[in-house]
Design a protein around this motif. Structure first.
Motif, short mmCIF file in Angstrom:
data_model
loop_
_atom_site.label_atom_id
_atom_site.label_comp_id
_atom_site.label_asym_id
_atom_site.label_seq_id
_atom_site.Cartn_x
_atom_site.Cartn_y
_atom_site.Cartn_z
N LYS A 89 0.64 -0.10 5.61
CA LYS A 89 1.47 1.01 5.15
C LYS A 89 1.03 2.32 5.82
O LYS A 89 1.87 3.11 6.25
CB LYS A 89 1.38 1.14 3.63
CG LYS A 89 2.27 2.21 3.05
CD LYS A 89 2.18 2.23 1.53
CE LYS A 89 3.09 3.28 0.95
NZ LYS A 89 3.03 3.31 -0.51
N LYS A 90 -0.28 2.53 5.91
CA LYS A 90 -0.79 3.74 6.56
C LYS A 90 -0.49 3.75 8.05
O LYS A 90 -0.41 4.82 8.66
CB LYS A 90 -2.28 3.90 6.31
CG LYS A 90 -2.60 4.27 4.89
CD LYS A 90 -4.05 4.59 4.69
CE LYS A 90 -4.23 4.92 3.21
NZ LYS A 90 -5.38 5.74 2.97
N MET A 135 -2.12 -2.10 2.29
CA MET A 135 -2.38 -0.65 2.29
C MET A 135 -2.63 -0.15 3.70
O MET A 135 -2.16 0.93 4.08
CB MET A 135 -3.55 -0.33 1.37
CG MET A 135 -3.24 -0.63 -0.09
SD MET A 135 -4.55 -0.36 -1.32
CE MET A 135 -6.01 -0.05 -0.44
#
Length: 67
Positions: A56-57, A53
């Motif tokens: 991805k950011k 996550m």
């Protein structure tokens, strides 16, 4: 590099860091490697990975495993 490869590289670095810290400083650091291993097992069954996550950011290209 895709998120999948970044996660594998990051997990490998965390495991090696934990082993090195345990060797040079305190055996209690082996817990870092244990945590990384348990997180990898958990991610294999659930598909939930906090590192994926974060990557991805940060704009890393998506791979196949973590979407």
């Amino acid at each position: 590099m895709t998120i999948d490869r970044m996660v594998l590289a990051f997990a490998g670095c965390v495991v090696l860091l934990g082993v090195a810290l345990a060797y040079f400083f305190s055996p209690w650091w082996i817990g870092l490697s244990v945590f990384a291993g348990l997180n990898m097992i958990q991610a294999a069954f659930t598909g939930f990975c906090p590192a994926a996550m974060v990557f991805k950011k940060l704009g890393v290209k998506p791979g196949v495993a973590f979407r």
